[in-house]
Motif scaffolding. Sequence first.
Motif, short mmCIF file in Angstrom:
data_model
loop_
_atom_site.label_atom_id
_atom_site.label_comp_id
_atom_site.label_asym_id
_atom_site.label_seq_id
_atom_site.Cartn_x
_atom_site.Cartn_y
_atom_site.Cartn_z
N UNK A 44 -12.37 -4.26 4.41
CA UNK A 44 -11.37 -3.49 5.15
C UNK A 44 -10.99 -2.22 4.39
N UNK A 45 -10.85 -1.13 5.12
CA UNK A 45 -10.26 0.10 4.55
C UNK A 45 -9.08 0.49 5.43
N UNK A 46 -8.01 0.91 4.78
CA UNK A 46 -6.78 1.28 5.49
C UNK A 46 -6.35 2.68 5.05
N UNK A 47 -6.21 3.57 6.02
CA UNK A 47 -5.66 4.90 5.72
C UNK A 47 -4.36 4.99 6.48
N UNK A 85 -5.49 7.11 0.00
CA UNK A 85 -4.25 7.06 -0.74
C UNK A 85 -4.08 5.89 -1.68
N UNK A 86 -2.90 5.85 -2.26
CA UNK A 86 -2.44 4.77 -3.13
C UNK A 86 -1.24 4.09 -2.47
N UNK A 87 -0.82 2.97 -3.08
CA UNK A 87 0.41 2.29 -2.68
C UNK A 87 0.42 2.03 -1.16
N UNK A 88 1.54 2.35 -0.49
CA UNK A 88 1.65 2.04 0.94
C UNK A 88 0.86 3.02 1.83
N UNK A 89 0.12 3.92 1.21
CA UNK A 89 -0.74 4.81 1.99
C UNK A 89 -2.14 4.22 2.19
N UNK A 90 -2.33 2.98 1.71
CA UNK A 90 -3.59 2.30 2.01
C UNK A 90 -4.57 2.28 0.85
N UNK A 91 -5.81 1.88 1.15
CA UNK A 91 -6.85 1.83 0.11
C UNK A 91 -8.20 2.10 0.72
N UNK A 92 -9.12 2.52 -0.15
CA UNK A 92 -10.43 2.95 0.33
C UNK A 92 -10.44 4.46 0.51
N UNK A 93 -11.62 5.04 0.57
CA UNK A 93 -11.74 6.49 0.75
C UNK A 93 -12.64 6.80 1.93
N UNK A 94 -12.29 7.89 2.63
CA UNK A 94 -13.14 8.38 3.72
C UNK A 94 -13.59 9.79 3.36
N UNK A 95 -14.81 10.13 3.74
CA UNK A 95 -15.33 11.45 3.39
C UNK A 95 -16.06 11.40 2.06
N UNK A 96 -16.99 12.34 1.88
CA UNK A 96 -17.72 12.44 0.63
C UNK A 96 -18.65 11.26 0.38
N UNK A 97 -19.26 11.26 -0.80
CA UNK A 97 -20.12 10.14 -1.21
C UNK A 97 -19.30 8.85 -1.22
N UNK A 98 -18.03 8.95 -1.64
CA UNK A 98 -17.16 7.76 -1.72
C UNK A 98 -16.99 7.08 -0.36
N UNK A 137 -17.01 -9.54 13.54
CA UNK A 137 -16.87 -8.19 12.98
C UNK A 137 -16.92 -8.32 11.45
N UNK A 138 -17.79 -7.52 10.81
CA UNK A 138 -17.98 -7.63 9.35
C UNK A 138 -17.06 -6.72 8.55
N UNK A 139 -16.63 -5.64 9.18
CA UNK A 139 -15.76 -4.70 8.46
C UNK A 139 -14.76 -4.09 9.43
N UNK A 140 -13.54 -3.86 8.93
CA UNK A 140 -12.49 -3.23 9.72
C UNK A 140 -12.11 -1.92 9.05
N UNK A 141 -12.06 -0.84 9.82
CA UNK A 141 -11.56 0.44 9.32
C UNK A 141 -10.40 0.85 10.21
N UNK A 142 -9.27 1.14 9.61
CA UNK A 142 -8.07 1.46 10.40
C UNK A 142 -7.38 2.69 9.82
N UNK A 143 -6.98 3.58 10.71
CA UNK A 143 -6.08 4.68 10.35
C UNK A 143 -4.89 4.59 11.26
N UNK A 144 -3.69 4.61 10.67
CA UNK A 144 -2.48 4.50 11.48
C UNK A 144 -1.27 4.20 10.61
N UNK A 145 -0.29 3.54 11.19
CA UNK A 145 0.97 3.32 10.49
C UNK A 145 0.84 2.24 9.42
N UNK A 146 1.69 2.35 8.40
CA UNK A 146 1.69 1.38 7.30
C UNK A 146 2.03 -0.02 7.83
N UNK A 147 2.95 -0.06 8.79
CA UNK A 147 3.38 -1.34 9.36
C UNK A 147 2.20 -2.09 9.99
N UNK A 148 1.41 -1.40 10.81
CA UNK A 148 0.24 -2.04 11.44
C UNK A 148 -0.81 -2.34 10.38
#
Length: 471
Positions: free
Chosen positions: A250-253, A451-464, A224-235
């Motif tokens: 990796x992107x984390x939301x 988000x920032x901080x414990x809300x993750x990193x990376x953006x979903x939606x838009x050109x970004x 797997x070349x990239x991981x995208x995850x949305x869920x709890x900060x702990x996971x």
Amino acid sequence: MFEYAPAPESRSIVDLAPSYGLFIDGEFAAPADGGVFKTVNPATEEVLSEVSVAGPADVDRAVAAARRAFAGWSALPGAARAKYLYRIARIVQERSRELAVLESLDNGKPIREARDVDLPLVAAHFFYYAGWADKLAYAGYGTTPLGVVGQVIPWNFPLLMLAWKIAPALATGNTVVLKPAETTPLSALFFADVCRQAELPPGVVNIVTGAGDTGRTLVEHPDVNKVAFTGSTEVGRQIARSVAGTGKRVTLELGGKAANIVFDDAPIDQAVEGIVNGIFFNQGHVCCAGSRLLVQENVYDEVLDSLKRRMAQLRVGDPLDKNTDIGAINSSVQLERVRALAAVGEQEGERWSPPCELPGQGFWFAPTIFTGVSQTHRIAREEVFGPVLAVLTFRTPAEAVEKANNTPYGLSAGIWSEKGSRILAVADKLRAGVVWANTFNRFDPASPFGGYKESGYGREGGRHGLEAYLA
């Protein structure tokens, strides 16, 4: 006040099979070790269907299928990939009533929200990224796809989170293995059928169902070349640790504890609607929910009285009733978590809920607010992920900013004021990925989210949102 007669949406439009396999290489297949689990309707606790558990061998098969499909899919001209995405978007629109009813059955959310918010946004994301597929050279992130993408999505917006993940991945030429949440797998499995209907080449989208172990196997898979995850900060933390040093993107939301800031010049009625939408939409199962209300001291009583009046009008009950405002909590596990944090909140502050009769079957929690809360209280710091609002006060804009930013999270915020200059000045100082002005919980596929901080990193939606899927 008018009494509302029940207005239930018919279930007959959804044809549920007694059991579902895994969607690998364009076909539904039985899992290698035969493991299954049941998915239930949180409003009634009735078993909806039996779903397969993907083990390591199944994840291997799915990743291998995605790898085989990648060569052909990534080689297609962008305009050709766009045709498939447009086709998926149109099929989603054609089947939107069926998918909305399915989502309400499996998730517990009111049909009004599934029908009027989730499904239109699902189609809009596919339309939006279809438009980007042949314009990647102008996005500023290159045109080279990464390869096979492993995606793990949560149970609060099952089909919408799927669209957020799959649409940009396919538009940029990647192939996908997606794992839906254990408690809400059905709309992803129906989406597999949408892919077949759109004649998407086999292996471009694969769907493996299961619990945390399945997700972990997918995330840690060497191909797997990239991981995208949305869920709890702990996971999210566990995922960040497991992919560190592997070269995987990796992107984390992750979670949030958003502040909804009401200034004394805010239009109170409009603000109260925004507060209610901010925390009680989707039973508070929203990572960017406005779960902390910051009210300027001199309008505190007026805002609170108006909020309580409005909450007394909310209708809690059958998610398939078109009059329902608040549906069922997604699972017994989540209900226990909400109850536990509410019990802690009761020791810390003052609890209030409008009088409302909760159904005898299913997982239910009345909309609740806590007043007399301070910033050190757990109810103001921890993500409840339920219909629970903590109310704090402030005197000056500087104090509002300080209190809003006093959280390990940084996903979203809301500002209510009639002064544009104040909105811009305060928004500029908030450490949040999304700041809404005189509204809350509004989404658009053209607007980046993250988000920032414990809300993750990376953006979903838009050109970004394209950046994370391009080398």
